[in-house]
Design a protein around this motif. Sequence first.
Motif, PDB file in Angstrom:
ATOM      1  N   PRO A   1      27.560  -3.423  -6.343  1.00  0.00           N
ATOM      2  CA  PRO A   1      26.602  -2.716  -5.494  1.00  0.00           C
ATOM      3  C   PRO A   1      25.632  -3.736  -4.913  1.00  0.00           C
ATOM      4  O   PRO A   1      24.645  -4.119  -5.546  1.00  0.00           O
ATOM      5  CB  PRO A   1      25.913  -1.757  -6.476  1.00  0.00           C
ATOM      6  CG  PRO A   1      26.053  -2.409  -7.818  1.00  0.00           C
ATOM      7  CD  PRO A   1      27.296  -3.254  -7.776  1.00  0.00           C
TER       8      PRO A   1
ATOM      9  N   VAL B   1      29.674  -2.886  -2.086  1.00  0.00           N
ATOM     10  CA  VAL B   1      29.015  -1.760  -1.422  1.00  0.00           C
ATOM     11  C   VAL B   1      27.914  -2.276  -0.506  1.00  0.00           C
ATOM     12  O   VAL B   1      26.992  -2.959  -0.944  1.00  0.00           O
ATOM     13  CB  VAL B   1      28.429  -0.779  -2.454  1.00  0.00           C
ATOM     14  CG1 VAL B   1      27.804   0.425  -1.742  1.00  0.00           C
ATOM     15  CG2 VAL B   1      29.504  -0.319  -3.431  1.00  0.00           C
TER      16      VAL B   1
ATOM     17  N   ASN C   1      24.780  -1.433   1.897  1.00  0.00           N
ATOM     18  CA  ASN C   1      23.763  -0.401   2.079  1.00  0.00           C
ATOM     19  C   ASN C   1      22.707  -0.939   3.031  1.00  0.00           C
ATOM     20  O   ASN C   1      21.934  -1.821   2.675  1.00  0.00           O
ATOM     21  CB  ASN C   1      23.143  -0.024   0.735  1.00  0.00           C
ATOM     22  CG  ASN C   1      22.080   1.050   0.881  1.00  0.00           C
ATOM     23  OD1 ASN C   1      21.949   1.678   1.925  1.00  0.00           O
ATOM     24  ND2 ASN C   1      21.315   1.255  -0.167  1.00  0.00           N
TER      25      ASN C   1
ATOM     26  N   TYR D   1      27.533   2.760   1.875  1.00  0.00           N
ATOM     27  CA  TYR D   1      26.738   3.604   0.980  1.00  0.00           C
ATOM     28  C   TYR D   1      26.192   4.824   1.724  1.00  0.00           C
ATOM     29  O   TYR D   1      25.567   4.692   2.784  1.00  0.00           O
ATOM     30  CB  TYR D   1      25.576   2.788   0.416  1.00  0.00           C
ATOM     31  CG  TYR D   1      24.580   3.592  -0.395  1.00  0.00           C
ATOM     32  CD1 TYR D   1      24.636   3.613  -1.779  1.00  0.00           C
ATOM     33  CD2 TYR D   1      23.567   4.325   0.237  1.00  0.00           C
ATOM     34  CE1 TYR D   1      23.714   4.345  -2.521  1.00  0.00           C
ATOM     35  CE2 TYR D   1      22.655   5.060  -0.498  1.00  0.00           C
ATOM     36  CZ  TYR D   1      22.735   5.068  -1.876  1.00  0.00           C
ATOM     37  OH  TYR D   1      21.834   5.805  -2.599  1.00  0.00           O
TER      38      TYR D   1
ATOM     39  N   ASP E   1      26.998   8.297  -3.030  1.00  0.00           N
ATOM     40  CA  ASP E   1      26.096   8.172  -4.174  1.00  0.00           C
ATOM     41  C   ASP E   1      25.425   9.513  -4.477  1.00  0.00           C
ATOM     42  O   ASP E   1      25.452  10.445  -3.670  1.00  0.00           O
ATOM     43  CB  ASP E   1      25.031   7.120  -3.869  1.00  0.00           C
ATOM     44  CG  ASP E   1      24.259   6.700  -5.108  1.00  0.00           C
ATOM     45  OD1 ASP E   1      24.823   6.755  -6.222  1.00  0.00           O
ATOM     46  OD2 ASP E   1      23.079   6.321  -4.977  1.00  0.00           O
TER      47      ASP E   1
END
Length: 262
Positions: free
Chosen positions: A47, A69, A71, A101, A133
């Motif tokens: 992440p 991931v 984001n 994300y 998420d």
Amino acid sequence: MAAGRHPRDRPRPRLGPRDRPGHVPAGPLGGDRVPGLNGRVGAVAVPAYFHPAAVDWAALADARLGVVVLNVDSGAGTVRDRAFAEVASRASDAGVRLAGYVDTAYGGRPACEVEDELVRYRTWYGIRMAFLDQVSAEPGHVLRYRRITAGARGRGMTYIVLNHGTYPDAAYSALADLLVTFEGPWSAYRHLRVPAWARRLPAERFCHLVYAAPRPVLARALARAQRCNAGVVYVTDRTGANPWDGLPEYFSSELALVYAER
């Protein structure tokens, strides 16, 4: 969640398959079988909730990684971010699998909003993997997430991760390629209990995200992931409000342990 921030608070410990019931994908990440963890299927998922300028992005240019991931701003954001676009392009050129994300607010967000964000990830950053998420674990929300995941695939997402952060109702296993069924500190991971239904599925269907794990327990954490039937893992020594705001001090050692047999 903006880059460098942790997802919204959730109960601790917390931090995809087709929509027809019973479907089980052939292998992790679109069929790639990654040996590791003493011969068991194993991959590292990161992440990467930090800014594109962070030097840690250079360490992520590793095609062995299961998924990284991306984001941008608690999701895809409202405008294309040039810095993130450059990072995404470099990562893709290196063979890294990127997932976008999107916060689903435990089923509270309309499916159309989730789909629109995924379209922005695909259009602006070339991403076709979804990391959803704050996903509900309740059986009463399965139909809602069936609509969400069906819409995501209809919008071009070829691989879907559902981040429950805990073991959900077994019906969710028919909705996504990968389920994140643990997100929490090492102190809680040591006592994790795995439901019987999860032990009957292949290890590559499950991901565990473990933080606050100092270097001396790294090997033990990876071994515990194996015992808990999780074939995709990420272990970090970082703590605080956002333990995903950078890579662990021992990241290279973690990769060496997981991919020792490659």
